[in-house]
Scaffold this active site. Structure first.
Site, mmCIF file in Angstrom:
data_model
loop_
_atom_site.group_PDB
_atom_site.id
_atom_site.type_symbol
_atom_site.label_atom_id
_atom_site.label_comp_id
_atom_site.label_asym_id
_atom_site.label_seq_id
_atom_site.Cartn_x
_atom_site.Cartn_y
_atom_site.Cartn_z
ATOM 1 N N HIS A 1 6.928 -25.789 6.961
ATOM 2 C CA HIS A 1 5.802 -26.493 7.590
ATOM 3 C C HIS A 1 4.441 -26.099 7.017
ATOM 4 C CE1 HIS A 1 8.071 -27.581 11.574
ATOM 5 N NE2 HIS A 1 8.743 -27.921 10.479
ATOM 6 N N CYS B 1 2.722 -3.663 3.864
ATOM 7 C CA CYS B 1 1.930 -2.494 4.269
ATOM 8 C C CYS B 1 2.606 -1.941 5.527
ATOM 9 C CB CYS B 1 0.442 -2.820 4.428
ATOM 10 S SG CYS B 1 -0.006 -3.930 5.766
ATOM 11 N N ARG C 1 4.051 -35.112 7.169
ATOM 12 C CA ARG C 1 2.951 -34.846 8.102
ATOM 13 C C ARG C 1 2.373 -33.444 7.897
ATOM 14 N NH1 ARG C 1 7.594 -33.788 10.925
ATOM 15 N NH2 ARG C 1 7.571 -32.060 12.431
ATOM 16 N N HIS C 2 3.224 -32.550 7.375
ATOM 17 C CA HIS C 2 2.755 -31.172 7.172
ATOM 18 C C HIS C 2 1.754 -31.075 6.017
ATOM 19 C CE1 HIS C 2 5.715 -30.035 10.065
ATOM 20 N NE2 HIS C 2 6.700 -30.535 9.324
ATOM 21 N N ASP D 1 0.887 -1.161 0.000
ATOM 22 C CA ASP D 1 0.000 0.000 0.000
ATOM 23 C C ASP D 1 0.927 1.213 0.000
ATOM 24 O OD1 ASP D 1 0.901 0.198 2.617
ATOM 25 O OD2 ASP D 1 -1.085 0.233 3.538
ATOM 26 N N THR E 1 2.106 -2.614 8.743
ATOM 27 C CA THR E 1 2.431 -3.691 9.681
ATOM 28 C C THR E 1 2.551 -5.046 8.991
ATOM 29 O OG1 THR E 1 0.074 -4.076 10.004
ATOM 30 C CG2 THR E 1 1.160 -2.596 11.588
HETATM 31 C C1 RB5 Z 1 -2.275 2.326 6.694
HETATM 32 O O1 RB5 Z 1 -2.400 3.441 7.521
HETATM 33 C C2 RB5 Z 1 -2.090 1.090 7.547
HETATM 34 O O2 RB5 Z 1 -3.269 0.808 8.217
HETATM 35 C C3 RB5 Z 1 -1.660 -0.094 6.689
HETATM 36 O O3 RB5 Z 1 -0.459 0.206 6.038
HETATM 37 C C4 RB5 Z 1 -1.407 -1.397 7.411
HETATM 38 O O4 RB5 Z 1 -0.540 -1.239 8.480
HETATM 39 C C5 RB5 Z 1 -2.613 -2.171 7.765
HETATM 40 O O5 RB5 Z 1 -2.563 -3.290 8.294
#
Ligand code: RB5
Length: 143
Positions: free
Chosen positions: A98, A65, A132-133, A8, A67
Site C-alpha cells: 500500500h 537501531c 488507488r495507493h 548504529d 528500536t
Molecule cells: C541508541 O542508544 C538508541 O537510542 C538507538 O539505537 C535507537 O534505538 C534510536 O532510536
C-alpha cells in the site's frame, strides 16, 4: 535484489545475521556501516542508506537501531524515501503493498533474529499494488 543495509552500534548486534539471511535468499547486499560496536549516531547511517536508495543505486534498504525508530525517522528526511519501522510481518507486507516503502527498519532491542528474518522476507516478497495507493503516494510527495 540489490540492497543497502545500515545500523548504529546497537543494531549492529542483529545486522550480520540479517546480511547472511539476505545472501541466503539470493540478494546482493552492501553494508553501509558501522563495522565496529563503538558508540555512534544512527542519523549518519540512516542518511547514508537513504541517499543511496533515493539515488536509485539500490532496490531497497534495511536499517537497524535499538528500536528502529531513530534510524527510520532519519531516513524519512531524505526526499523520495518511505521508510517503515516494523515489529511484525503484517505491517511490513502491507507497507510495501500500500505505501510502496523503500526502506524497512526494525529494532535489535525489540525483536529477535527469527522474527526479524520473517519481517524481512515478507517485505522483500511483497509488491506495490499501485491503483488507488499510487495517488496517495503522490499526495505524500506533495506534503
Ligand atoms: C541508541 O542508544 C538508541 O537510542 C538507538 O539505537 C535507537 O534505538 C534510536 O532510536
Amino acid at each position: 535484489m540489490k540492497l543497502a543495509i545500515g545500523s548504529d552500534h546497537v543494531g549492529l548486534e542483529l545486522k550480520p545475521t540479517i546480511i547472511d539471511y539476505l545472501k541466503e535468499l539470493g540478494h546482493q547486499v552492501e553494508d553501509f556501516g558501522p563495522t565496529t560496536n563503538q558508540r555512534t549516531d544512527y542519523p549518519k547511517y540512516g542518511k547514508k542508506v537513504a541517499e543511496a536508495v533515493a539515488a536509485g543505486d539500490y532496490d531497497g534498504g534495511i536499517l537497524i537501531c535499538g528500536t528502529g525508530v531513530g534510524i527510520s525517522i532519519s531516513a524519512n528526511k531524505v526526499k523520495g524515501i518511505r521508510a517503515v519501522v516494523c515489529s511484525e510481518p503484517y505491517s511490513a507486507k502491507l507497507s510495501k503493498e500500500h505505501n510502496n516503502t523503500n526502506i524497512l527498519a526494525f529494532g535489535s532491542r525489540v525483536i529477535g533474529s527469527e522474527l526479524a528474518k520473517m519481517i524481512v522476507k515478507e517485505w522483500l516478497e511483497a509488491s506495490f499494488e499501485g491503483g488507488r495507493h499510487a495517488n496517495r503516494i503522490k499526495m505524500i510527495d506533495q506534503i
